[in-house]
Scaffold this active site. Structure first.
Site, short mmCIF file in Angstrom:
data_model
loop_
_atom_site.label_atom_id
_atom_site.label_comp_id
_atom_site.label_asym_id
_atom_site.label_seq_id
_atom_site.Cartn_x
_atom_site.Cartn_y
_atom_site.Cartn_z
CG ASN A 9 -5.44 7.48 -1.57
OD1 ASN A 9 -6.29 8.30 -1.18
ND2 ASN A 9 -5.00 6.81 -0.60
CD GLU A 42 7.72 -5.93 -6.69
OE1 GLU A 42 7.96 -6.17 -5.52
OE2 GLU A 42 8.13 -6.53 -7.61
CG ASP A 71 5.35 5.39 1.47
OD1 ASP A 71 4.46 4.73 0.45
OD2 ASP A 71 5.78 4.76 2.14
CB SER A 72 1.62 8.71 4.28
OG SER A 72 0.34 8.12 3.58
N GLY A 153 -9.06 6.12 4.79
CA GLY A 153 -8.08 5.07 5.48
C GLY A 153 -8.49 4.95 6.98
CG HIS A 180 0.00 12.26 8.29
ND1 HIS A 180 -1.47 12.81 8.60
CD2 HIS A 180 -0.25 11.37 7.35
CE1 HIS A 180 -2.22 12.03 7.86
NE2 HIS A 180 -1.41 11.08 7.09
NE ARG A 181 -1.44 12.44 2.35
CZ ARG A 181 -2.08 11.73 3.06
NH1 ARG A 181 -3.00 12.33 3.97
NH2 ARG A 181 -1.69 10.39 3.30
#
Ligand code: IMP
Length: 206
Positions: A9, A42, A71-72, A153, A180-181
């Site tokens: 990403n 997965e 992971d967010s 996003g 958050h990140r």
């Protein structure tokens, strides 16, 4: 020191590198070598932490040094926490940011409660072993139409009240300072700095 990451990403990678410049001292962030050739695991976890840990352990086996995975996603209170861990694929497999944003606007049409938060969990691992996890959140309100061109996003729909702007209307530095990140990354860099500078009590005499 090179710290490897496991993301394709581009928006996330930009934020990782900006955070390293700001809080990472000598740390450089690089995607794990040959990432596009490594079959993606997965994401079956039902929490951000489960997915971040699974990704970090998996990809760290391919990295020549320590690696982190993030992971967010977005938790919308009026939707019972959705899209949550399914944020990237909310509008279905192969959906892009615009499709996901359209679906979110649709689901929230006429809904009065607009509160939501972004959550990010980062897991740090080396050679298949988990070292530590770090979490960050940011609280905001969802608009009914996108605003701003920055970020990625759901940023154009996410109004951050203290700024009075969406996360797509603020600069990358302004987003990183409160996001958050940004919070999870900062905690990771502080942890790494503590690891590399022994506490005074750990010094040997003489
Ligand atoms: P992941 O790759 O499974 O962690 O998916 C994260 C998804 O959550 C992204 O594709 C976005 O849809 C959403 N998301 C996570 N962080 C942000 C952010 O900082 N801004 C906007 N959307 C985000």
């Amino acid at each position: 020191m090179t710290l490897y990451c496991a993301t394709t990403n581009a928006g996330k990678l930009r934020e990782f590198r900006l955070a390293a410049q700001k809080f990472g001292g000598e740390i450089r962030i690089e995607p794990v070598p040959g990432l596009s050739q490594i079959p993606a695991p997965e994401e079956t976890g039902r929490t951000f932490a489960e997915n971040a840990i699974a990704k970090a352990i998996y990809y760290s086996r391919f990295a020549p040094g320590p690696l982190f995975a993030d992971d967010s996603g977005l938790e919308v209170d009026a939707l019972g926490g959705e899209p949550g861990v399914d944020s990237a694929h909310y509008a279905g497999a192969g959906a892009g940011d615009a499709d996901n944003n359209r679906l979110l606007i649709e689901r929230l049409r006429g809904v009065a409660n607009r509160s939501a938060r972004f959550v990010c969990v980062i897991a740090l691992a080396e050679q298949g072993k988990l070292i530590e996890t770090f979490e960050g959140t940011i609280e905001g309100r969802l608009l009914d139409a996108p605003r701003g061109e920055n970020g990625f996003g759901y940023d154009p729909l996410f109004l951050y009240p203290p700024y009075g702007r969406t996360l797509a209307e603020v600069s990358p530095e302004e987003k990183l300072a409160v996001s958050h990140r940004g919070k999870a990354l900062r905690a990771m860099f502080e942890f790494l700095a503590r690891l590399s500078s022994p506490s005074p009590g750990a010094r040997t005499a003489g």
